[in-house]
Design a protein around this motif. Structure first.
Motif, PDB file in Angstrom:
ATOM      1  N   GLU A  93      44.381  37.675  49.074  1.00 19.86           N
ATOM      2  CA  GLU A  93      44.601  36.558  48.157  1.00 19.86           C
ATOM      3  C   GLU A  93      44.041  35.302  48.807  1.00 19.86           C
ATOM      4  OE1 GLU A  93      48.125  34.507  45.460  1.00 19.86           O
ATOM      5  OE2 GLU A  93      48.535  36.281  46.657  1.00 19.86           O
ATOM      6  N   LYS A  94      43.221  34.568  48.061  1.00 22.89           N
ATOM      7  CA  LYS A  94      42.585  33.372  48.599  1.00 22.89           C
ATOM      8  C   LYS A  94      43.636  32.315  48.923  1.00 22.89           C
ATOM      9  CE  LYS A  94      38.615  34.206  45.560  1.00 22.89           C
ATOM     10  NZ  LYS A  94      37.894  33.698  44.366  1.00 22.89           N
ATOM     11  N   VAL A  95      43.380  31.568  49.994  1.00 15.46           N
ATOM     12  CA  VAL A  95      44.255  30.476  50.387  1.00 15.46           C
ATOM     13  C   VAL A  95      43.592  29.153  50.010  1.00 15.46           C
ATOM     14  CG1 VAL A  95      45.319  29.258  52.330  1.00 15.46           C
ATOM     15  CG2 VAL A  95      45.312  31.766  52.271  1.00 15.46           C
ATOM     16  N   VAL A  96      44.307  28.340  49.247  1.00 15.17           N
ATOM     17  CA  VAL A  96      43.810  27.015  48.874  1.00 15.17           C
ATOM     18  C   VAL A  96      44.516  25.996  49.757  1.00 15.17           C
ATOM     19  CG1 VAL A  96      43.580  25.324  47.039  1.00 15.17           C
ATOM     20  CG2 VAL A  96      43.391  27.767  46.521  1.00 15.17           C
ATOM     21  N   GLN A  97      43.730  25.267  50.572  1.00 20.32           N
ATOM     22  CA  GLN A  97      44.320  24.280  51.511  1.00 20.32           C
ATOM     23  C   GLN A  97      43.681  22.915  51.287  1.00 20.32           C
ATOM     24  OE1 GLN A  97      45.726  25.861  55.401  1.00 20.32           O
ATOM     25  NE2 GLN A  97      43.942  27.179  55.253  1.00 20.32           N
ATOM     26  N   VAL A 108      36.101  32.219  52.679  1.00 18.27           N
ATOM     27  CA  VAL A 108      37.392  31.593  52.385  1.00 18.27           C
ATOM     28  C   VAL A 108      38.450  32.088  53.367  1.00 18.27           C
ATOM     29  CG1 VAL A 108      36.927  31.285  49.919  1.00 18.27           C
ATOM     30  CG2 VAL A 108      37.988  33.412  50.711  1.00 18.27           C
ATOM     31  N   ASP A 109      39.447  31.241  53.632  1.00 19.23           N
ATOM     32  CA  ASP A 109      40.664  31.716  54.273  1.00 19.23           C
ATOM     33  C   ASP A 109      41.412  32.591  53.271  1.00 19.23           C
ATOM     34  OD1 ASP A 109      40.113  30.123  56.538  1.00 19.23           O
ATOM     35  OD2 ASP A 109      41.215  28.419  55.701  1.00 19.23           O
ATOM     36  N   ALA A 110      42.142  33.581  53.782  1.00 13.48           N
ATOM     37  CA  ALA A 110      42.796  34.495  52.855  1.00 13.48           C
ATOM     38  C   ALA A 110      44.044  35.108  53.492  1.00 13.48           C
ATOM     39  CB  ALA A 110      41.845  35.594  52.414  1.00 13.48           C
ATOM     40  N   ILE A 111      44.911  35.600  52.633  1.00 10.00           N
ATOM     41  CA  ILE A 111      46.069  36.376  53.050  1.00 10.00           C
ATOM     42  C   ILE A 111      45.764  37.851  52.780  1.00 10.00           C
ATOM     43  CG2 ILE A 111      48.520  36.865  52.669  1.00 10.00           C
ATOM     44  CD1 ILE A 111      48.077  34.163  53.915  1.00 10.00           C
ATOM     45  N   LEU A 112      45.809  38.680  53.823  1.00  8.33           N
ATOM     46  CA  LEU A 112      45.659  40.123  53.640  1.00  8.33           C
ATOM     47  C   LEU A 112      46.982  40.665  53.120  1.00  8.33           C
ATOM     48  CD1 LEU A 112      44.097  42.765  53.904  1.00  8.33           C
ATOM     49  CD2 LEU A 112      44.782  42.841  56.319  1.00  8.33           C
ATOM     50  N   LYS A 113      46.957  41.179  51.886  1.00  8.73           N
ATOM     51  CA  LYS A 113      48.189  41.621  51.238  1.00  8.73           C
ATOM     52  C   LYS A 113      48.418  43.124  51.406  1.00  8.73           C
ATOM     53  CE  LYS A 113      49.098  39.862  47.144  1.00  8.73           C
ATOM     54  NZ  LYS A 113      50.292  39.028  47.388  1.00  8.73           N
ATOM     55  N   GLU A 116      39.552  30.359  39.087  1.00  6.48           N
ATOM     56  CA  GLU A 116      40.980  30.496  39.343  1.00  6.48           C
ATOM     57  C   GLU A 116      41.383  31.906  39.769  1.00  6.48           C
ATOM     58  OE1 GLU A 116      42.958  29.230  35.791  1.00  6.48           O
ATOM     59  OE2 GLU A 116      42.050  27.230  35.810  1.00  6.48           O
ATOM     60  N   PHE A 117      40.400  32.811  39.855  1.00  9.51           N
ATOM     61  CA  PHE A 117      40.720  34.193  40.218  1.00  9.51           C
ATOM     62  C   PHE A 117      41.175  34.233  41.675  1.00  9.51           C
ATOM     63  CE2 PHE A 117      39.262  38.515  41.601  1.00  9.51           C
ATOM     64  CZ  PHE A 117      40.149  39.241  40.824  1.00  9.51           C
ATOM     65  N   PRO A 118      42.399  34.690  41.961  1.00 10.11           N
ATOM     66  CA  PRO A 118      42.961  34.506  43.306  1.00 10.11           C
ATOM     67  C   PRO A 118      42.667  35.624  44.294  1.00 10.11           C
ATOM     68  CG  PRO A 118      44.656  35.333  41.846  1.00 10.11           C
ATOM     69  CD  PRO A 118      43.417  35.157  41.004  1.00 10.11           C
ATOM     70  N   TYR A 119      42.077  36.727  43.845  1.00  7.19           N
ATOM     71  CA  TYR A 119      41.983  37.910  44.699  1.00  7.19           C
ATOM     72  C   TYR A 119      40.576  38.148  45.225  1.00  7.19           C
ATOM     73  CZ  TYR A 119      46.524  39.099  42.664  1.00  7.19           C
ATOM     74  OH  TYR A 119      47.827  39.068  42.257  1.00  7.19           O
ATOM     75  N   VAL A 120      40.532  38.824  46.372  1.00  4.40           N
ATOM     76  CA  VAL A 120      39.286  39.388  46.905  1.00  4.40           C
ATOM     77  C   VAL A 120      39.587  40.842  47.238  1.00  4.40           C
ATOM     78  CG1 VAL A 120      37.539  39.308  48.705  1.00  4.40           C
ATOM     79  CG2 VAL A 120      38.547  37.176  47.863  1.00  4.40           C
ATOM     80  N   ARG A 121      38.726  41.731  46.791  1.00  3.36           N
ATOM     81  CA  ARG A 121      38.913  43.165  47.032  1.00  3.36           C
ATOM     82  C   ARG A 121      37.682  43.708  47.751  1.00  3.36           C
ATOM     83  NH1 ARG A 121      39.047  46.531  41.687  1.00  3.36           N
ATOM     84  NH2 ARG A 121      36.799  46.468  42.023  1.00  3.36           N
ATOM     85  N   VAL A 122      37.908  44.358  48.884  1.00  4.63           N
ATOM     86  CA  VAL A 122      36.806  44.927  49.666  1.00  4.63           C
ATOM     87  C   VAL A 122      37.079  46.416  49.858  1.00  4.63           C
ATOM     88  CG1 VAL A 122      35.595  44.948  51.879  1.00  4.63           C
ATOM     89  CG2 VAL A 122      36.353  42.771  50.882  1.00  4.63           C
TER      90      VAL A 122
END
Length: 203
Positions: A199-203, A129-134, A106-112
């Protein structure tokens, strides 16, 4: 799972490393805002790391000035720490955010975090994963001014000058990055670190 709103730091910044917060076991944390006030009559250089993210590297806070950074959304995993110190006394830091129970699925973030150098580099969002760049945070930790360029794959930052020991933050981007797309970055000189928060996108 409920968020626990936290004040991670509310303390003077000393001249030796201070670790005001460490993420507890079984939790993750998200830093939302940083406020640093310099009550001294002289400039103070501040170093601040949030987890492995370079926020400030000898960044100068002017006398009797306050620096406010908000809407950062910097995730920290368990055992990661906030670290800060300064060239002289006089600065006080307030750092706020929230804690949440860590469940890997359930962890929603990706950090690079990546070095930005004078040859173009690129990456895809880890995890396929598809993601939103925040948010993008670019910290120039060198004594040389440098110009940064970022494209996703089209330009979102073009030859932006980042002065020596300065930081540029691009908040609230909300840019959709399909998993097939790459993000590219480049600078005119070495010595910069960039952190991309997704933030990961769930579709």
């Amino acid at each position: 799972m409920a968020d626990t709103i936290k004040l991670f730091a509310a303390a003077p910044i000393p001249t030796t490393s201070l670790y005001p917060y460490k993420v507890p076991t079984g939790k993750y944390a998200v830093v939302k805002s940083v406020i640093i006030c310099n009550s001294a009559s002289s400039p103070v250089q501040v170093v601040l790391y949030i987890g492995n993210v370079y926020i400030m590297q000898q960044h100068t806070i002017k006398p009797n000035d306050t620096l406010i950074i908000d809407d950062m959304d910097i995730p920290m995993l368990e055992t990661e720490e906030i670290r800060m110190y300064a060239s002289a006394t006089g600065c006080v830091a307030h750092i706020s955010g929230f804690e949440r129970d860590y469940v890997e699925s359930e962890f929603p973030y990706v950090r690079v975090r990546t070095a930005v150098v004078n040859t173009e580099g690129g990456f895809k969002v880890p995890g396929d994963v598809d993601a939103i760049l925040k948010t993008v945070i670019i910290c120039n930790s060198s004594s040389t001014n440098s110009n940064a360029t970022i494209r996703c794959p089209q330009l979102i930052l073009s030859q932006k000058e980042i002065k020596a020991f300065d930081t540029v933050i691009l908040p609230k981007l909300k840019l959709f990055i399909p998993k097939s797309n790459s993000i590219y970055h480049m600078a005119t000189a070495n010595g910069m670190q960039a952190t991309f928060i997704f933030e990961k996108v769930v579709q």
